[in-house]
Design a protein around this motif. Sequence first.
Motif, PDB file in Angstrom:
ATOM      1  N   MET A 141      15.782 -29.707  10.649  1.00 21.36           N
ATOM      2  CA  MET A 141      14.650 -29.396   9.786  1.00 21.36           C
ATOM      3  C   MET A 141      14.069 -30.692   9.219  1.00 21.36           C
ATOM      4  N   HIS A 176      16.507 -19.436  -3.051  1.00 21.68           N
ATOM      5  CA  HIS A 176      17.868 -19.816  -3.421  1.00 21.68           C
ATOM      6  C   HIS A 176      18.055 -19.752  -4.947  1.00 21.68           C
ATOM      7  N   TRP A 213      24.866 -25.073   8.082  1.00 20.88           N
ATOM      8  CA  TRP A 213      23.697 -25.410   7.268  1.00 20.88           C
ATOM      9  C   TRP A 213      23.330 -26.888   7.440  1.00 20.88           C
ATOM     10  N   TYR A 229      29.820 -21.930   7.008  1.00 19.98           N
ATOM     11  CA  TYR A 229      28.483 -21.901   6.438  1.00 19.98           C
ATOM     12  C   TYR A 229      27.976 -23.326   6.187  1.00 19.98           C
ATOM     13  N   HIS A 233      21.354 -27.270  10.464  1.00 16.22           N
ATOM     14  CA  HIS A 233      19.985 -26.807  10.203  1.00 16.22           C
ATOM     15  C   HIS A 233      19.191 -27.885   9.454  1.00 16.22           C
ATOM     16  N   ARG A 282      26.471 -23.054  -6.559  1.00 16.18           N
ATOM     17  CA  ARG A 282      26.291 -21.614  -6.368  1.00 16.18           C
ATOM     18  C   ARG A 282      27.545 -20.838  -6.760  1.00 16.18           C
ATOM     19  N   TRP A 326      12.307 -21.415   0.636  1.00 12.45           N
ATOM     20  CA  TRP A 326      13.773 -21.355   0.705  1.00 12.45           C
ATOM     21  C   TRP A 326      14.392 -21.755  -0.623  1.00 12.45           C
ATOM     22  N   THR A 327      13.827 -22.768  -1.262  1.00 11.42           N
ATOM     23  CA  THR A 327      14.389 -23.199  -2.532  1.00 11.42           C
ATOM     24  C   THR A 327      14.140 -22.149  -3.618  1.00 11.42           C
ATOM     25  N   ARG A 385      14.742 -29.649  -7.474  1.00  9.87           N
ATOM     26  CA  ARG A 385      15.612 -29.276  -6.352  1.00  9.87           C
ATOM     27  C   ARG A 385      14.878 -29.447  -5.028  1.00  9.87           C
ATOM     28  N   TRP A 445      15.504 -32.215  -1.725  1.00 10.21           N
ATOM     29  CA  TRP A 445      15.595 -31.949  -0.284  1.00 10.21           C
ATOM     30  C   TRP A 445      14.536 -32.731   0.477  1.00 10.21           C
ATOM     31  N   ARG A 492      26.187 -28.376  -3.235  1.00  5.91           N
ATOM     32  CA  ARG A 492      25.249 -27.257  -3.315  1.00  5.91           C
ATOM     33  C   ARG A 492      26.008 -25.930  -3.435  1.00  5.91           C
TER      34      ARG A 492
HETATM   35  C1  HEM Z   1      10.790 -25.993   9.363  1.00  5.47           C
HETATM   36  C2  HEM Z   1      10.938 -25.003   8.586  1.00  5.47           C
HETATM   37  C3  HEM Z   1      12.031 -24.959   7.563  1.00  5.47           C
HETATM   38  C4  HEM Z   1      12.204 -25.759   6.481  1.00  5.47           C
HETATM   39  C5  HEM Z   1      11.309 -26.910   6.058  1.00  5.47           C
HETATM   40  C6  HEM Z   1      13.406 -25.313   5.823  1.00  5.47           C
HETATM   41  C7  HEM Z   1      13.904 -25.884   4.662  1.00  5.47           C
HETATM   42  C8  HEM Z   1      15.032 -25.455   4.001  1.00  5.47           C
HETATM   43  C9  HEM Z   1      15.488 -25.964   2.746  1.00  5.47           C
HETATM   44  C10 HEM Z   1      14.806 -27.057   1.921  1.00  5.47           C
HETATM   45  C11 HEM Z   1      16.612 -25.304   2.405  1.00  5.47           C
HETATM   46  C12 HEM Z   1      17.464 -25.504   1.149  1.00  5.47           C
HETATM   47  C13 HEM Z   1      17.085 -24.545   0.066  1.00  5.47           C
HETATM   48  C14 HEM Z   1      17.851 -24.799  -1.194  1.00  5.47           C
HETATM   49  O1  HEM Z   1      19.084 -24.862  -1.171  1.00  5.47           O
HETATM   50  O2  HEM Z   1      17.217 -24.962  -2.245  1.00  5.47           O
HETATM   51  C15 HEM Z   1      16.879 -24.374   3.467  1.00  5.47           C
HETATM   52  C16 HEM Z   1      17.950 -23.522   3.484  1.00  5.47           C
HETATM   53  C17 HEM Z   1      18.163 -22.596   4.477  1.00  5.47           C
HETATM   54  N1  HEM Z   1      17.398 -22.402   5.598  1.00  5.47           N
HETATM   55 FE1  HEM Z   1      15.756 -23.441   6.163  1.00  5.47          FE
HETATM   56  N2  HEM Z   1      13.944 -24.274   6.506  1.00  5.47           N
HETATM   57  C18 HEM Z   1      13.131 -24.010   7.577  1.00  5.47           C
HETATM   58  C19 HEM Z   1      13.290 -23.012   8.516  1.00  5.47           C
HETATM   59  C20 HEM Z   1      14.339 -22.124   8.526  1.00  5.47           C
HETATM   60  C21 HEM Z   1      14.452 -21.000   9.413  1.00  5.47           C
HETATM   61  C22 HEM Z   1      13.413 -20.585  10.448  1.00  5.47           C
HETATM   62  C23 HEM Z   1      15.627 -20.370   9.111  1.00  5.47           C
HETATM   63  C24 HEM Z   1      16.252 -19.136   9.695  1.00  5.47           C
HETATM   64  C25 HEM Z   1      16.330 -18.887  10.921  1.00  5.47           C
HETATM   65  C26 HEM Z   1      16.250 -21.118   8.050  1.00  5.47           C
HETATM   66  C27 HEM Z   1      17.459 -20.815   7.482  1.00  5.47           C
HETATM   67  C28 HEM Z   1      17.943 -21.351   6.308  1.00  5.47           C
HETATM   68  C29 HEM Z   1      19.108 -20.871   5.606  1.00  5.47           C
HETATM   69  C30 HEM Z   1      19.986 -19.697   6.026  1.00  5.47           C
HETATM   70  C31 HEM Z   1      19.238 -21.643   4.455  1.00  5.47           C
HETATM   71  C32 HEM Z   1      20.311 -21.492   3.369  1.00  5.47           C
HETATM   72  C33 HEM Z   1      19.805 -20.500   2.335  1.00  5.47           C
HETATM   73  C34 HEM Z   1      20.749 -20.314   1.186  1.00  5.47           C
HETATM   74  O3  HEM Z   1      21.915 -20.653   1.283  1.00  5.47           O
HETATM   75  O4  HEM Z   1      20.264 -19.817   0.143  1.00  5.47           O
HETATM   76  N3  HEM Z   1      15.440 -22.164   7.704  1.00  5.47           N
HETATM   77  N4  HEM Z   1      15.911 -24.482   4.432  1.00  5.47           N
END
Ligand code: HEM
Lengths: 485, 376
Positions: free
Chosen positions: B31, B157, B24, B20, B27, B324, B153-154, B185, B189, B320
């Motif tokens: 991102m 979370h 991440w 994971y 990603h 959690r 997403w934040t 938070r 990021w 992180r």
């Molecule tokens: C450009 C668009 C995106 C941005 C700016 C973005 C931003 C972020 C950020 C800031 C986090 C951290 C959240 C936190 O821990 O507070 C995150 C987590 C994550 N993102 Fe993205 N994201 C984007 C697109 C995507 C897409 C399209 C997917 C899925 C296909 C995705 C999947 C995930 C996953 C699975 C996590 C972890 C969630 C968790 O553990 O709670 N993201 N993202």
Amino acid sequence: MNAIYPVNDYGPLMPGLVMAAVAIVHVFLAQFAVGGGILLCYFQWLAMTGRSVDARSFVHGYFKVLVLISFVLGALTGVGIWFTSIQVSAPTIGEMVFHFHWIWATEWTFFCLEVVAGYCFYRYHDQLSARTCLTLLVLYAFAAWMSLFWINGILSWQLTPGHWLTTHSIVDGFLNPGFWPSLFFRTIVCMTLAALIGCVVVNVIPDLSREQRQELINKAAHLMIPMLAMPVLGAWYLYSMPSDSRSWVLGGSPAMMLFFMISVGASLAIGGYALIGLWLQKLYINGATASLLLLLAFGATAGGEFVREGSRKPYTVRHVLYSNGIRPEEVAGLRFRGCVSDDPFPVIHEKQLPNEVVTIGAKVFRRQCAVCHTMEGSNAVVHLTGAWDADQMRMNIAKLQQTKPFMPPFAGTAGELESLVQYIQWVHAKRPGSWPGTIDESNLPKIQRWLDEAGTAPAGNSPHPQTTEAEISIAPSVALGSLKR
Amino acid sequence: MNHMFPFRFDSHLSFYLVIYVLTWVVHFFLMAYVLAGSLWLVWTTLFPGTGTVPRTKQPLARLLRDWMPFALSGAITAGVAPLLFVQILYRQQFYTSNLLLGWRWMVVIPVLVAAFYLLYVVKSETASRWPLIARLGLSIGIAACFLFVAFCWTANHLLSLSSAVWPEAYRSGEAVRSTFALSMRLLTWVAGTFPTMSILASWQLRGMRSRTAAWDASISEAEWAVLFNTEHRRLGYASIAGIAAAFACACGYWTTLETSVHTQLIGHAGWPWLIIAIASSLFQIVGWVMQFRRPCLCNRWLTTITVALLTALVAVASLREIVRLSLANLDQATTSTRAASQVGGFRLFLVFTVLNIGLIAWCIHMVRSRKPRIPQ
Ligand code: HEM
């Protein structure tokens, strides 16, 4: 025991409809992406072997459409479908991810290949040799088709888990009885969609004469020839379905039958046009007609998806999970313990409900019925029960799986059922401010009798395979059961 | 947690945690390019500068416009893998917070679709001729979309972490418990995306140096040299400022965490990662300072900074998870990963991972050995 999730009220739309909409759009786009890869390889080959001079300009024009539509919308509606599935039935998607996460992860590696190969071609095709272009296109098409291959196994498992029910082997689950017919069938659909979109694209490429367009269109139509096999594959697929599901489609459920007919009718229309018009008569097809055929194809996809979703009822994973997230083996326990006592989520507009009895009824509805019904919107329980008196309601709900075989058995106590009836009647009565706050105990024995008569087994006529010890030990419900909530 | 994360958990739990965290980080890496990149474009559009070549036509802005659509494809695709594993590790938390956010969560998809198409618009020739106000609107629109997605997403979370408030959140519909914690938070990021984007863009700029003729033949070689130099410095400054801001916001977020979480973060599980995160951030700063002294981007320092950055990202991703895990039910994650590891298919995944990495490398090899584009 499964975790209990909060249930959202999307107004008059039941979540299933939202799901269907996203799913149809996604399936349509994704199938276009898969077929598009095959079509591009074919045209690149035609260009390289001198079989068609204009095929090259088509490849480059078509690929832009493919990228702009499938890379963007295809990928994002894919994530969208995931999010929607969670909204509709978190237990279902959880079950699927649990059993098949490595299949999904494998599919994901093909996504990565698809994106890289596709983008390499998109960015650099004008600087690459024809051979390299073909190689990239083949890799792209291979990756796209493989993503269909993997997801097809997971989706067909939901309806036809086959031997997996007893062995729990991932191979049995993946290569389930529905796997091959639906894989072949979908591949043909993909090629047909790509050919139709190809016809639209040919019509918008500038600087082509009518003869050139006609030639390209007739070449694209070659991808529709496999449609000849559709009736056989369709029959094979229907044959692989459990008999009760098949009977819904073939007339048992008027709505499902209707969608099935739409799907078949639209496919026949496209197939007929393709074979007679494009292939045998070498006709020209203009942008408007091509778009119309595409619309028909969308109709066929929509009908097909509706049938696929609908025919699983009352399950989302056959013999494993009912649509409402309750497991068949939980029903007996819930009849005894009740289904609302461990639900931590309050009723949202609780203050507007007159009393505890009605509130419990609302919770029962939310837990057991809300995936498929609304109170007053689509498939509304209030309307469906409009002609029934209280006792008919009690009996028909107690014998839910007999009332309509595509509903799961009722999974709560007699008292909860009575509360549900009170809730429905209260809404019937236009939600008056005051309502009897206690249950009439004298109704409970007969409800209990009806519940017992109906039993806890589903109505389906295909037998439930014997559950073994081994399979229980890895089922997530049990694994999570020991945990505190 | 009495040992450094992720060691000495149940081996199945450790295994899924490692996968994971790594997925991440990938990603986040991609991102970051789009999030920081879109903010950079806002800045260049708003402040085009007074030189002969406006900042929107300078190398970095060109590069970003050109590559952001692909990076977004990459970020989305890369997001799918952690999305899969989060459902194994924290199924109940993730689903519940998704459901509590409801349609507000679903909005992420149309917003991303819009942002994707806007990226293609901003990349087009036509858009570069639009009046300032329209271009400004466009770039702000794109950045707003990405910020919104990050916000979602934040928010998701944080909501997934606080199971105690779920019933109340369901009743009231309020998804944000503490605006301060959420902003700190989120800003951590957002600030953290700058060092990441900077290093990716630096490598790209380095590769572009010899191909500027294809961009704009009217700019002389000497002018390009000056422009590239300025961009290198800007990237360095952006990176250092990003690290400093991320650190400050992370401290702000720290103050919102419960004592039990602090204990874990500075205890056995977290302290090595805290040290690694701080040290690798300092390494990046040093790397950039050394880089400033060179006339051009040099391999050695870029490599140092890249390694330091990746280490920092892994460290932060681990911290992180420690946050959690110290709030979640460890037994639950243990039981579900143990059960999940029984279902089979991992070897299949490994085989195809190797195969597809090979095929991806082959694709890249094919385009690298292409004939250079002839400038018009
Ligand atoms: C450009 C668009 C995106 C941005 C700016 C973005 C931003 C972020 C950020 C800031 C986090 C951290 C959240 C936190 O821990 O507070 C995150 C987590 C994550 N993102 Fe993205 N994201 C984007 C697109 C995507 C897409 C399209 C997917 C899925 C296909 C995705 C999947 C995930 C996953 C699975 C996590 C972890 C969630 C968790 O553990 O709670 N993201 N993202």
